[in-house]
Each structure stands twice: as C-alpha cells, then as structure tokens.
Design a protein around this motif. Structure first.
Motif, PDB file in Angstrom:
ATOM      1  N   THR A 119       9.683   0.076 -10.397  1.00  0.00           N
ATOM      2  CA  THR A 119       8.996   0.563  -9.205  1.00  0.00           C
ATOM      3  C   THR A 119       9.011   2.084  -9.158  1.00  0.00           C
ATOM      4  O   THR A 119       9.775   2.743  -9.870  1.00  0.00           O
ATOM      5  CB  THR A 119       9.672   0.033  -7.935  1.00  0.00           C
ATOM      6  OG1 THR A 119      10.977   0.629  -7.836  1.00  0.00           O
ATOM      7  CG2 THR A 119       9.772  -1.478  -7.930  1.00  0.00           C
ATOM      8  N   THR A 120       8.174   2.619  -8.298  1.00  0.00           N
ATOM      9  CA  THR A 120       8.145   4.067  -8.111  1.00  0.00           C
ATOM     10  C   THR A 120       9.506   4.573  -7.668  1.00  0.00           C
ATOM     11  O   THR A 120       9.968   5.614  -8.140  1.00  0.00           O
ATOM     12  CB  THR A 120       7.068   4.456  -7.084  1.00  0.00           C
ATOM     13  OG1 THR A 120       5.800   3.985  -7.542  1.00  0.00           O
ATOM     14  CG2 THR A 120       7.004   5.953  -6.891  1.00  0.00           C
ATOM     15  N   ALA A 121      10.165   3.842  -6.769  1.00  0.00           N
ATOM     16  CA  ALA A 121      11.499   4.251  -6.312  1.00  0.00           C
ATOM     17  C   ALA A 121      12.469   4.305  -7.492  1.00  0.00           C
ATOM     18  O   ALA A 121      13.253   5.253  -7.611  1.00  0.00           O
ATOM     19  CB  ALA A 121      12.007   3.322  -5.228  1.00  0.00           C
ATOM     20  N   LEU A 144      11.216   8.382   5.036  1.00  0.00           N
ATOM     21  CA  LEU A 144      10.878   9.279   3.927  1.00  0.00           C
ATOM     22  C   LEU A 144      10.977  10.734   4.366  1.00  0.00           C
ATOM     23  O   LEU A 144      11.483  11.584   3.621  1.00  0.00           O
ATOM     24  CB  LEU A 144       9.467   8.980   3.411  1.00  0.00           C
ATOM     25  CG  LEU A 144       9.293   7.665   2.667  1.00  0.00           C
ATOM     26  CD1 LEU A 144       7.815   7.422   2.375  1.00  0.00           C
ATOM     27  CD2 LEU A 144      10.114   7.656   1.387  1.00  0.00           C
ATOM     28  N   ALA A 170      10.389  -1.837   1.453  1.00  0.00           N
ATOM     29  CA  ALA A 170       9.090  -2.195   0.877  1.00  0.00           C
ATOM     30  C   ALA A 170       8.960  -3.709   0.732  1.00  0.00           C
ATOM     31  O   ALA A 170       7.894  -4.277   0.985  1.00  0.00           O
ATOM     32  CB  ALA A 170       8.907  -1.514  -0.473  1.00  0.00           C
ATOM     33  N   LEU A 214       5.288   9.280  -3.040  1.00  0.00           N
ATOM     34  CA  LEU A 214       5.396   8.159  -2.107  1.00  0.00           C
ATOM     35  C   LEU A 214       4.471   8.303  -0.904  1.00  0.00           C
ATOM     36  O   LEU A 214       4.523   7.493   0.018  1.00  0.00           O
ATOM     37  CB  LEU A 214       6.854   8.023  -1.633  1.00  0.00           C
ATOM     38  CG  LEU A 214       7.846   7.627  -2.716  1.00  0.00           C
ATOM     39  CD1 LEU A 214       9.271   7.742  -2.188  1.00  0.00           C
ATOM     40  CD2 LEU A 214       7.577   6.231  -3.232  1.00  0.00           C
ATOM     41  N   ASP A 215       3.614   9.298  -0.916  1.00  0.00           N
ATOM     42  CA  ASP A 215       2.721   9.556   0.216  1.00  0.00           C
ATOM     43  C   ASP A 215       1.496   8.651   0.153  1.00  0.00           C
ATOM     44  O   ASP A 215       0.388   9.086  -0.102  1.00  0.00           O
ATOM     45  CB  ASP A 215       2.314  11.028   0.232  1.00  0.00           C
ATOM     46  CG  ASP A 215       1.568  11.410   1.492  1.00  0.00           C
ATOM     47  OD1 ASP A 215       1.714  10.705   2.513  1.00  0.00           O
ATOM     48  OD2 ASP A 215       0.828  12.405   1.461  1.00  0.00           O
ATOM     49  N   LEU A 259      14.827   2.051   0.186  1.00  0.00           N
ATOM     50  CA  LEU A 259      13.354   2.054   0.183  1.00  0.00           C
ATOM     51  C   LEU A 259      12.803   0.777  -0.431  1.00  0.00           C
ATOM     52  O   LEU A 259      11.806   0.231   0.056  1.00  0.00           O
ATOM     53  CB  LEU A 259      12.817   3.278  -0.559  1.00  0.00           C
ATOM     54  CG  LEU A 259      13.115   4.633   0.076  1.00  0.00           C
ATOM     55  CD1 LEU A 259      12.502   5.745  -0.769  1.00  0.00           C
ATOM     56  CD2 LEU A 259      12.630   4.714   1.512  1.00  0.00           C
ATOM     57  N   GLN A 260      13.439   0.281  -1.479  1.00  0.00           N
ATOM     58  CA  GLN A 260      12.981  -0.968  -2.093  1.00  0.00           C
ATOM     59  C   GLN A 260      13.134  -2.137  -1.121  1.00  0.00           C
ATOM     60  O   GLN A 260      12.262  -2.996  -1.036  1.00  0.00           O
ATOM     61  CB  GLN A 260      13.747  -1.242  -3.382  1.00  0.00           C
ATOM     62  CG  GLN A 260      13.354  -0.308  -4.490  1.00  0.00           C
ATOM     63  CD  GLN A 260      14.178  -0.528  -5.734  1.00  0.00           C
ATOM     64  OE1 GLN A 260      15.369  -0.831  -5.674  1.00  0.00           O
ATOM     65  NE2 GLN A 260      13.536  -0.370  -6.875  1.00  0.00           N
TER      66      GLN A 260
END
Length: 79
Positions: free
Chosen positions: A2-4, A51, A25, A68-69, A21-22
């Motif tokens: 993931t991005t995180a 965030l 999400a 993350l925007d 954050l995961q």
C-alpha cells in the motif's frame, strides 16, 4: 504494497502512524462496500484531519502528505 507501506519504507511516514492509516482505510473500504456512504464520508473527514495532524507533528513528510492527498475526490464521488 500500500501507499502507507511505501511511505513507511521510504521514511516519509512513522511506522505506527502507517498502521493506523491502514486500519482507518480498511474501515472506510468496509463502509463503502456495505453502501454506508455517509459513514465513509465521515471517516474520510476524520482521516483527513489525522493526516494534517501527522504532518504538523512531522510524522508525515511533505512528500508523503502530497502522496496521500486523494480524500476530496473520494468524498465528492460518494456524495
């Protein structure tokens, strides 16, 4: 990955914050899958706030914050 995860690996995001954050999400995804869009939008607003807090506390880099925007377009698609 993931991005995180990628942001944690690159040092742009604190590891503990990445796990948080995961989790957030995943909760948002469940709300969307169950058709609870109002709940998802509320959770997205909470995520956006988190965030910004991470960025202010330097637990999230400027580059990570930019990566993350994506929250506003998601909210727009659910409303």
């Amino acid at each position: 990955m993931t991005t995180a995860d990628q942001l944690v690996q690159s040092g742009d995001l604190d590891r503990k914050a990445g796990r948080d954050l995961q989790r957030r999400a995943a909760g948002i995804a469940v709300s969307i899958q169950n058709g609870r869009h109002e709940s998802a939008v509320e959770r997205l607003h909470d995520l956006d706030k988190r965030l910004r807090e991470l960025r202010e506390d330097d637990d999230l880099s400027r580059a990570g914050f930019a990566a993350l925007d994506v929250i506003d377009p998601i909210i727009d698609s659910l409303e």
